[in-house]
Design a protein around this motif. Structure first.
Motif, mmCIF file in Angstrom:
data_model
loop_
_atom_site.group_PDB
_atom_site.id
_atom_site.type_symbol
_atom_site.label_atom_id
_atom_site.label_comp_id
_atom_site.label_asym_id
_atom_site.label_seq_id
_atom_site.Cartn_x
_atom_site.Cartn_y
_atom_site.Cartn_z
ATOM 1 N N LEU A 308 30.791 38.525 42.257
ATOM 2 C CA LEU A 308 30.844 39.440 42.638
ATOM 3 C C LEU A 308 32.045 40.583 42.113
ATOM 4 O O LEU A 308 32.352 39.876 40.971
ATOM 5 C CB LEU A 308 31.747 39.751 44.020
ATOM 6 N N LEU A 309 31.889 42.014 42.300
ATOM 7 C CA LEU A 309 32.828 42.808 41.769
ATOM 8 C C LEU A 309 33.266 43.798 42.394
ATOM 9 O O LEU A 309 32.924 44.547 43.171
ATOM 10 C CB LEU A 309 31.755 44.152 40.846
ATOM 11 N N LEU A 310 34.645 43.726 42.971
ATOM 12 C CA LEU A 310 36.155 44.285 44.261
ATOM 13 C C LEU A 310 36.075 45.975 43.345
ATOM 14 O O LEU A 310 36.412 45.477 42.067
ATOM 15 C CB LEU A 310 36.441 43.723 44.304
ATOM 16 N N ASP A 311 36.142 46.301 44.212
ATOM 17 C CA ASP A 311 36.371 47.852 43.414
ATOM 18 C C ASP A 311 37.219 48.798 44.387
ATOM 19 O O ASP A 311 36.357 49.098 45.341
ATOM 20 C CB ASP A 311 35.762 48.076 42.736
ATOM 21 N N ALA A 312 38.759 49.068 44.745
ATOM 22 C CA ALA A 312 39.093 49.288 46.141
ATOM 23 C C ALA A 312 40.235 50.546 45.267
ATOM 24 O O ALA A 312 40.702 50.578 44.568
ATOM 25 C CB ALA A 312 40.068 48.433 46.603
ATOM 26 N N PHE A 313 40.726 51.280 46.260
ATOM 27 C CA PHE A 313 41.345 51.827 46.290
ATOM 28 C C PHE A 313 42.211 52.575 47.715
ATOM 29 O O PHE A 313 41.256 52.423 49.024
ATOM 30 C CB PHE A 313 40.105 53.816 45.689
ATOM 31 N N GLY A 314 43.139 53.345 47.539
ATOM 32 C CA GLY A 314 43.738 53.496 48.870
ATOM 33 C C GLY A 314 45.475 54.438 48.517
ATOM 34 O O GLY A 314 45.560 54.548 47.544
ATOM 35 N N GLY A 315 45.967 54.455 49.484
ATOM 36 C CA GLY A 315 47.205 55.299 49.926
ATOM 37 C C GLY A 315 47.967 54.189 49.102
ATOM 38 O O GLY A 315 48.834 53.286 48.489
ATOM 39 N N GLY A 316 49.272 55.679 48.453
ATOM 40 C CA GLY A 316 50.424 55.087 46.809
ATOM 41 C C GLY A 316 50.633 55.872 46.128
ATOM 42 O O GLY A 316 51.462 56.317 45.577
ATOM 43 N N LEU A 317 48.998 55.867 45.480
ATOM 44 C CA LEU A 317 48.323 55.644 44.938
ATOM 45 C C LEU A 317 48.394 54.084 44.755
ATOM 46 O O LEU A 317 48.809 53.720 43.897
ATOM 47 C CB LEU A 317 47.191 56.579 44.361
ATOM 48 N N THR A 318 47.176 53.631 45.471
ATOM 49 C CA THR A 318 47.150 52.230 44.343
ATOM 50 C C THR A 318 45.609 52.180 44.307
ATOM 51 O O THR A 318 44.606 52.588 44.864
ATOM 52 C CB THR A 318 47.660 51.187 44.972
ATOM 53 N N TRP A 319 45.054 51.107 43.546
ATOM 54 C CA TRP A 319 43.532 50.949 43.234
ATOM 55 C C TRP A 319 43.834 49.131 42.184
ATOM 56 O O TRP A 319 44.950 48.882 41.909
ATOM 57 C CB TRP A 319 43.235 51.884 41.915
ATOM 58 N N GLY A 320 42.908 48.407 42.260
ATOM 59 C CA GLY A 320 42.224 47.412 41.479
ATOM 60 C C GLY A 320 40.584 47.502 41.906
ATOM 61 O O GLY A 320 39.635 47.206 42.054
ATOM 62 N N SER A 321 40.525 45.962 41.067
ATOM 63 C CA SER A 321 39.445 45.535 40.768
ATOM 64 C C SER A 321 39.337 44.627 40.146
ATOM 65 O O SER A 321 40.353 43.823 39.488
ATOM 66 C CB SER A 321 38.523 46.672 39.544
ATOM 67 N N ALA A 322 38.206 43.602 40.668
ATOM 68 C CA ALA A 322 37.985 41.359 40.385
ATOM 69 C C ALA A 322 36.764 41.628 40.926
ATOM 70 O O ALA A 322 36.373 42.299 41.148
ATOM 71 C CB ALA A 322 38.907 41.094 41.748
ATOM 72 N N ILE A 323 37.045 40.674 39.396
ATOM 73 C CA ILE A 323 35.437 39.887 39.219
ATOM 74 C C ILE A 323 35.432 38.575 39.707
ATOM 75 O O ILE A 323 36.704 37.824 38.933
ATOM 76 C CB ILE A 323 35.236 40.430 37.489
ATOM 77 N N LEU A 324 35.005 38.247 40.422
ATOM 78 C CA LEU A 324 34.991 37.004 40.451
ATOM 79 C C LEU A 324 33.415 36.180 41.358
ATOM 80 O O LEU A 324 32.521 36.651 41.536
ATOM 81 C CB LEU A 324 35.698 36.085 42.142
ATOM 82 N N PRO A 325 33.150 34.314 40.788
ATOM 83 C CA PRO A 325 32.352 34.287 41.275
ATOM 84 C C PRO A 325 32.650 33.735 43.092
ATOM 85 O O PRO A 325 33.442 33.025 42.874
ATOM 86 C CB PRO A 325 31.718 33.171 40.405
#
Ligand code: COA
Length: 329
Positions: A308-325
């Motif tokens: 899985l590749l998670l990808d997020a963005f939001g107020g703050g601004l904040t952002w982040g991604s994660a790679i995980l089985p």
């Protein structure tokens, strides 16, 4: 060395559906406009007496059951939310712990808006890899309808309620481990998306301020979202010497279909890699990514070992991604 493994997923959606046609009776908008500009067709709205902790606890029960971890072995609960049961205290995580019948467990909330779930994946990973905790319940739960201004057509069409949860556990098997979590923020964009009332930064007296509602500069937010979500993924793939072909499911924050499409195209993701739930749930902030993971799990598309590749963005601004089985059964 202990590694952190993503063991299970669960979600809860409230029963009530708020359609675009219904919203068209509340503000000057239309089903056609909302569908074309956002891809959202409907969203869920929690009952009046249904709290963020209720939804979070419902999602958590499913995630714990599916994880095979005994409830009593959960040693930490982290909740990502911008719509807590109570602003400041007690935290929604502690209320969830009581609703699950757990005591003596470390519990706290974090505030990173729509990036909240990716942040708590990172926090859980760090606690487990340091050896401090073994089984961590992470919850993204939002009752955004409580902080939405239903007279503002620029925001009220976007948001909905719901919850998602996961269990992250220690393992010695590196092949089961969360590969990486990459998070960041830039406070100079704070005014793009905020709840200006209700805190000590409010122009009003904090205790006498207006209702706490979200305000957003939609068009500017849109552009920064596309840019950030794309660069964020490029960075984490490069850092781990991976390419997008190695990703089974790309799970972006479900804010707007046009944002997801632009990011997916820029990253050369195939349509079948991109997970889409925005049409039926709208933007549920910290709950959006776990609700989307749960959607592919329940429809049978998510299998043990899928990357899985998670990808997020939001107020703050904040952002982040994660790679995980995904290591759930
Ligand atoms: N119905 C009908 N018209 C609307 C409307 C609605 N719900 N909301 C805004 N409009 C109007 C505007 O008033 C404007 O009218 P004008 O041209 O007469 O001034 C016009 O539509 C265009 O507005 P604009 O804001 O440029 O539209 P847009 O294409 O950017 O779409 C959003 C608006 C909010 C859907 C879009 O900007 C968006 O999704 N932004 C990102 C939001 C987001 O993801 N936030 C969360 C981040 S985690």
């Amino acid at each position: 060395m202990a590694y952190a493994s993503f063991r299970s997923i669960g979600a809860y959606v409230p029963e009530r559906i708020l359609s675009n046609d219904e919203l068209s009776k509340m503000v000057d908008t239309s089903d056609e406009w909302i569908t074309k500009r956002t891809g959202i067709q409907e969203r869920r709205i929690a009952a009046k007496d249904e709290r963020t902790s209720d939804m979070g606890a419902n999602a958590a029960k499913i995630a714990i059951e599916r994880s095979g971890v005994k409830k009593e072995d959960i040693d930490m609960i982290i909740c990502a939310t911008i719509s807590p049961d109570y602003f400041n205290m007690p935290s929604t995580a502690t209320i969830i712990s009581t609703k699950l019948g757990l005591s003596q467990v470390t519990a706290f909330d974090i505030s990173a808006a729509c990036t909240g779930f990716v942040y708590i994946v990172g926090i859980a990973k760090a606690f487990i890899e340091s050896g401090m905790k073994k089984n961590i319940l992470i919850v993204g739960s939002e009752k955004l309808s409580a902080i939405t201004d239903y007279s503002d057509r620029g925001t009220c069409i976007l948001f909905g309620d719901g919850a998602g949860a996961a269990v992250i556990s220690a393992t010695e098997d590196k092949s089961e481990a969360i590969v990486d979590v990459n998070t960041g923020s830039d406070g100079s964009y704070a005014d793009l998306l905020m709840t200006p009332n209700g805190g000590t930064g409010s122009a009003h007296d904090a205790l006498e301020s207006d209702k706490v509602c979200m305000q957003m500069k939609g068009n500017e937010t849109f552009k920064v979202a596309v840019r950030t979500l794309t660069s964020d993924v490029k960075e984490i793939l490069e850092k781990n010497s991976m390419n997008s072909d190695e990703i089974t499911h790309f799970i972006p924050h479900q804010a707007n279909y046009r944002i997801i499409k632009a990011v997916g195209d820029a990253l050369k993701m195939r349509d079948e890699q991109v997970v889409l739930t925005v049409a039926k749930y709208g933007n549920t902030s910290g709950a959006s990514i776990p609700m989307a993971i749960n959607d592919i799990y329940e429809s049978g598309k998510l299998k043990k070992g899928d990357m899985l590749l998670l990808d997020a963005f939001g107020g703050g601004l904040t952002w982040g991604s994660a790679i995980l089985p995904f290591m759930g059964e």
